[in-house]
Design a protein around this motif. Structure first.
Motif, mmCIF file in Angstrom:
data_model
loop_
_atom_site.group_PDB
_atom_site.id
_atom_site.type_symbol
_atom_site.label_atom_id
_atom_site.label_comp_id
_atom_site.label_asym_id
_atom_site.label_seq_id
_atom_site.Cartn_x
_atom_site.Cartn_y
_atom_site.Cartn_z
ATOM 1 N N ILE A 94 3.013 18.925 7.100
ATOM 2 C CA ILE A 94 3.334 18.231 5.841
ATOM 3 C C ILE A 94 1.662 17.780 5.321
ATOM 4 C CG2 ILE A 94 3.541 15.946 4.688
ATOM 5 C CD1 ILE A 94 6.642 16.168 6.356
ATOM 6 N N GLU A 95 0.929 17.329 6.320
ATOM 7 C CA GLU A 95 -0.514 17.062 6.049
ATOM 8 C C GLU A 95 -1.350 18.279 5.669
ATOM 9 O OE1 GLU A 95 -1.775 13.889 5.895
ATOM 10 O OE2 GLU A 95 0.428 13.447 6.112
ATOM 11 N N LEU A 96 -0.995 19.511 6.548
ATOM 12 C CA LEU A 96 -1.641 20.500 6.229
ATOM 13 C C LEU A 96 -1.489 20.928 4.745
ATOM 14 C CD1 LEU A 96 -1.364 22.667 9.480
ATOM 15 C CD2 LEU A 96 -3.492 22.045 8.214
ATOM 16 N N ILE A 97 -0.050 20.901 4.328
ATOM 17 C CA ILE A 97 0.009 21.242 3.028
ATOM 18 C C ILE A 97 -0.591 20.474 1.720
ATOM 19 C CG2 ILE A 97 2.007 21.461 1.394
ATOM 20 C CD1 ILE A 97 2.043 23.872 3.448
ATOM 21 N N PRO A 119 -6.409 19.896 -3.232
ATOM 22 C CA PRO A 119 -7.696 20.404 -3.875
ATOM 23 C C PRO A 119 -7.835 21.937 -4.222
ATOM 24 C CG PRO A 119 -7.770 18.667 -2.169
ATOM 25 C CD PRO A 119 -6.631 19.337 -2.091
ATOM 26 N N VAL A 120 -7.458 22.708 -2.985
ATOM 27 C CA VAL A 120 -7.689 24.098 -3.154
ATOM 28 C C VAL A 120 -6.899 24.607 -4.296
ATOM 29 C CG1 VAL A 120 -7.596 26.357 -1.930
ATOM 30 C CG2 VAL A 120 -8.224 24.174 -0.638
ATOM 31 N N LEU A 154 1.342 23.631 -7.111
ATOM 32 C CA LEU A 154 0.580 22.463 -6.954
ATOM 33 C C LEU A 154 1.527 21.173 -6.928
ATOM 34 C CD1 LEU A 154 -2.130 21.028 -7.017
ATOM 35 C CD2 LEU A 154 -2.071 21.136 -9.396
ATOM 36 N N ALA A 155 2.455 21.081 -7.709
ATOM 37 C CA ALA A 155 3.425 20.039 -7.968
ATOM 38 C C ALA A 155 4.368 19.866 -6.581
ATOM 39 C CB ALA A 155 4.301 20.041 -8.989
ATOM 40 N N TYR A 156 4.581 21.107 -5.908
ATOM 41 C CA TYR A 156 5.491 20.978 -4.863
ATOM 42 C C TYR A 156 4.609 20.598 -3.824
ATOM 43 C CZ TYR A 156 8.024 22.612 -0.729
ATOM 44 O OH TYR A 156 8.735 22.890 0.284
ATOM 45 N N ALA A 157 3.216 20.978 -3.589
ATOM 46 C CA ALA A 157 2.330 20.447 -2.460
ATOM 47 C C ALA A 157 2.022 19.104 -2.540
ATOM 48 C CB ALA A 157 1.108 21.373 -2.422
ATOM 49 N N ALA A 158 1.773 18.730 -3.935
ATOM 50 C CA ALA A 158 1.465 17.125 -4.067
ATOM 51 C C ALA A 158 2.736 16.463 -3.852
ATOM 52 C CB ALA A 158 0.815 16.820 -5.582
ATOM 53 N N ASN A 159 3.831 16.811 -3.735
ATOM 54 C CA ASN A 159 4.787 15.886 -3.531
ATOM 55 C C ASN A 159 5.488 16.119 -2.358
ATOM 56 O OD1 ASN A 159 5.173 14.027 -5.940
ATOM 57 N ND2 ASN A 159 4.602 15.976 -6.814
ATOM 58 N N ILE A 160 5.123 16.946 -1.448
ATOM 59 C CA ILE A 160 5.824 17.667 -0.368
ATOM 60 C C ILE A 160 6.499 16.536 0.758
ATOM 61 C CG2 ILE A 160 3.820 17.657 1.263
ATOM 62 C CD1 ILE A 160 6.254 20.380 0.894
ATOM 63 N N ASP A 161 6.097 15.363 0.645
ATOM 64 C CA ASP A 161 6.759 14.320 1.268
ATOM 65 C C ASP A 161 7.424 13.192 0.490
ATOM 66 O OD1 ASP A 161 4.350 13.520 0.038
ATOM 67 O OD2 ASP A 161 3.645 12.254 1.960
ATOM 68 N N HIS A 162 7.671 13.722 -0.815
ATOM 69 C CA HIS A 162 8.403 13.000 -1.617
ATOM 70 C C HIS A 162 9.434 13.777 -2.766
ATOM 71 C CE1 HIS A 162 6.990 8.926 -0.622
ATOM 72 N NE2 HIS A 162 5.909 9.525 -0.504
ATOM 73 N N LEU A 163 10.027 14.757 -2.248
ATOM 74 C CA LEU A 163 10.628 16.013 -3.032
ATOM 75 C C LEU A 163 11.744 15.392 -3.951
ATOM 76 C CD1 LEU A 163 11.212 18.461 -0.271
ATOM 77 C CD2 LEU A 163 9.496 18.208 -1.958
ATOM 78 N N GLU A 164 11.934 14.009 -3.845
ATOM 79 C CA GLU A 164 13.161 13.437 -4.828
ATOM 80 C C GLU A 164 12.361 13.192 -6.195
ATOM 81 O OE1 GLU A 164 10.884 10.338 -2.909
ATOM 82 O OE2 GLU A 164 11.723 11.861 -2.167
ATOM 83 N N ARG A 165 11.052 13.482 -6.127
ATOM 84 C CA ARG A 165 10.261 13.421 -7.595
ATOM 85 C C ARG A 165 10.452 14.644 -8.251
ATOM 86 N NH1 ARG A 165 4.799 10.803 -5.115
ATOM 87 N NH2 ARG A 165 5.330 8.851 -4.444
ATOM 88 N N LEU A 166 10.869 15.790 -7.545
ATOM 89 C CA LEU A 166 10.833 17.024 -8.277
ATOM 90 C C LEU A 166 12.456 17.493 -8.853
ATOM 91 C CD1 LEU A 166 8.599 18.910 -5.838
ATOM 92 C CD2 LEU A 166 8.060 17.860 -7.894
ATOM 93 N N GLY A 167 13.349 16.597 -8.818
ATOM 94 C CA GLY A 167 14.609 17.036 -8.910
ATOM 95 C C GLY A 167 15.009 17.400 -10.202
ATOM 96 N N ALA A 213 2.611 26.441 8.106
ATOM 97 C CA ALA A 213 2.928 25.657 7.429
ATOM 98 C C ALA A 213 3.254 25.809 6.067
ATOM 99 C CB ALA A 213 1.700 24.517 7.178
ATOM 100 N N TRP A 214 2.928 26.750 5.390
ATOM 101 C CA TRP A 214 3.124 27.243 3.960
ATOM 102 C C TRP A 214 4.500 28.084 4.320
ATOM 103 C CZ3 TRP A 214 3.113 25.823 -0.463
ATOM 104 C CH2 TRP A 214 2.105 25.139 -1.057
ATOM 105 N N ALA A 215 4.676 28.861 5.463
ATOM 106 C CA ALA A 215 5.840 29.474 5.597
ATOM 107 C C ALA A 215 6.997 28.505 5.680
ATOM 108 C CB ALA A 215 5.775 30.398 6.904
ATOM 109 N N ALA A 216 6.777 27.509 6.362
ATOM 110 C CA ALA A 216 8.061 26.570 6.385
ATOM 111 C C ALA A 216 8.107 25.806 5.087
ATOM 112 C CB ALA A 216 7.415 25.388 7.521
#
Length: 405
Positions: A7-10, A15-16, A62-75, A121-124
């Motif tokens: 999660i931290e790697l994602i 920024p990239v 980008l939105a997925y990566a930025a919210n990877i630990d709060h996926l409920e925001r992407l519902g 990490a991105w594969a997972a």
């Protein structure tokens, strides 16, 4: 399941992605469509050429990566993506193809920065996202196939009527060739039309709003023939429909879908429908459905177009508003014609602005539904927020790829 380290790697790649996300998605689409050319029939060719598809995917990643630990925001975004995928007939097995090319693109674009740990990490992360979307899409497919008159995949429909609405805009009426029923879709939803372009030797899908309310036994789409400007090409599918589809001709449709619908749980709150140009198409069935289900509801219809010659579905709007005692309309012409009558054909000169919305509608607890060009919706949505309308009360429909964010 992603580990905390993954999660931290994602998150560290955000920024990239902000700096190079579009480069990555351009490389990805080129790689995938070269390696799996059959997918060229799934994606909008024009959006590929002009980069809209690449930009939309970059924003989504980008939105997925930025919210990877709060996926409920992407519902809401997940639901919208799933609806688009179902409208195109995307199937679970195609996710493996996408994943293979996406991971390879990460390696090829990022080079040495794409460490084995980052790629893992991105594969997972991709598997997690794919599983979420596949589940959401399966739920939609189940809804579509179990509905009376529903179906999955592509179904042939025959054109039974065609009506010229105004300059460059025609309505096409279709019935299933199998003689079966049409499902009770919701006003504001869309269906996808699929045609074959001989010029490109390519099958192409396009989403069109169903421009009449459900229950009439037909699918009606109201289509503007898009003529390219400033070097842009003409609209491929819109012009194919205008040139080649007449009564008796057959096209394929996917089942209706979409979340741009009136919230039935807010039956007492006012509704403001705001449209520009061909963005009127979802508003008319919404207006007509409100007139049947809740004719006393407070409704404001605001519409902007050039002039009477460019005003489709006017008769439906006038007749429906006239029959609703608490409904009002404000029509804005940016270039009134010599024979256009102020107070009869239109109500004001110019464009819709937030100040004008306030003068036509004084309901602070209203829900606002916007449809039209992206810039128009962005401007109106931003203005509504500035005057205190909260985001959950602002609903938008963007034609084609992308959205307001």
């Amino acid at each position: 399941m992603l580990t905390p380290a993954q999660i931290e790697l994602i998150k560290a790649t955000v920024p990239v992605l902000q700096a190079h996300g579009v480069d990555l998605t351009k490389h990805f689409y080129k790689r995938m469509l070269t390696g799996n050319p059959e997918l060229r029939h799934v994606f909008n060719h024009a959006h590929q050429v002009h980069g809209a598809q690449q930009q939309a995917l970059a924003a989504a990643v980008l939105a997925y990566a930025a919210n990877i630990d709060h996926l409920e925001r992407l519902g809401g975004a997940v639901r919208q993506i799933a609806e688009r995928h179902c409208s195109l007939g995307i199937r679970p097995e195609q996710y493996a193809i996408v994943g293979r090319h996406l991971l390879a693109s990460i390696k090829e674009v990022l080079g040495e920065a794409a460490t084995p740990e980052l790629v893992d990490a991105w594969a997972a992360a991709y598997k997690q996202l794919a599983d979420i979307l596949i589940a959401a899409e399966q739920s939609i497919y189940n809804e579509q196939t179990t509905a009376e008159g529903g179906w999955s995949g592509w179904r042939p429909f025959v054109c039974v009527n065609r009506v010229k609405e105004c300059e460059n805009v025609d309505s096409f009426y279709f019935r299933p060739t199998d003689g079966g029923a049409v499902p009770a879709y919701k006003a504001g939803q869309y269906a996808t039309v699929r045609i074959h372009s001989k010029a490109l030797d390519l099958t192409q899908p396009r989403q069109y709003t169903l421009s009449c309310p459900p229950g009439e036994g037909v699918l009606r789409i109201t289509v503007k023939a898009i003529h390219g400007r400033a070097g842009a090409p003409d609209g491929l599918v819109s012009n194919h429909l205008h040139t080649h589809v007449h009564v008796g001709d057959v096209v394929e449709f996917s089942a209706p879908t979409g979340s741009f619908v009136i919230d039935e749980l807010k039956a007492e709150s006012p509704v403001v429908l705001i449209a520009a140009g061909i963005g009127i198409t979802p508003m008319v069935p919404m207006l007509e459905e409100l007139a049947v289900k809740n004719p006393l509801r407070r409704v404001h219809f605001l519409y902007s177009t050039q002039n009477l010659a460019h005003y489709p579905l006017k008769k439906e709007v006038d007749a429906t508003v006239k029959g609703m005692p608490n409904a009002a309309k404000g029509v804005f012409f940016t270039e009134p014609g010599e024979d256009d009558h102020l107070g009869e054909d239109y109500d004001a000169v110019g464009r819709i602005t937030v100040d004008r919305i306030r003068s036509f509608c004084q309901d602070p607890d209203a829900d606002f539904y916007l449809c039209g060009p992206i810039d128009f919706m962005k401007e109106i949505a931003a203005g509504l927020k500035q005057i205190g309308v909260i985001a959950p009360r602002i609903h938008t429909e963007a034609f084609g790829t992308g959205g307001l964010e």
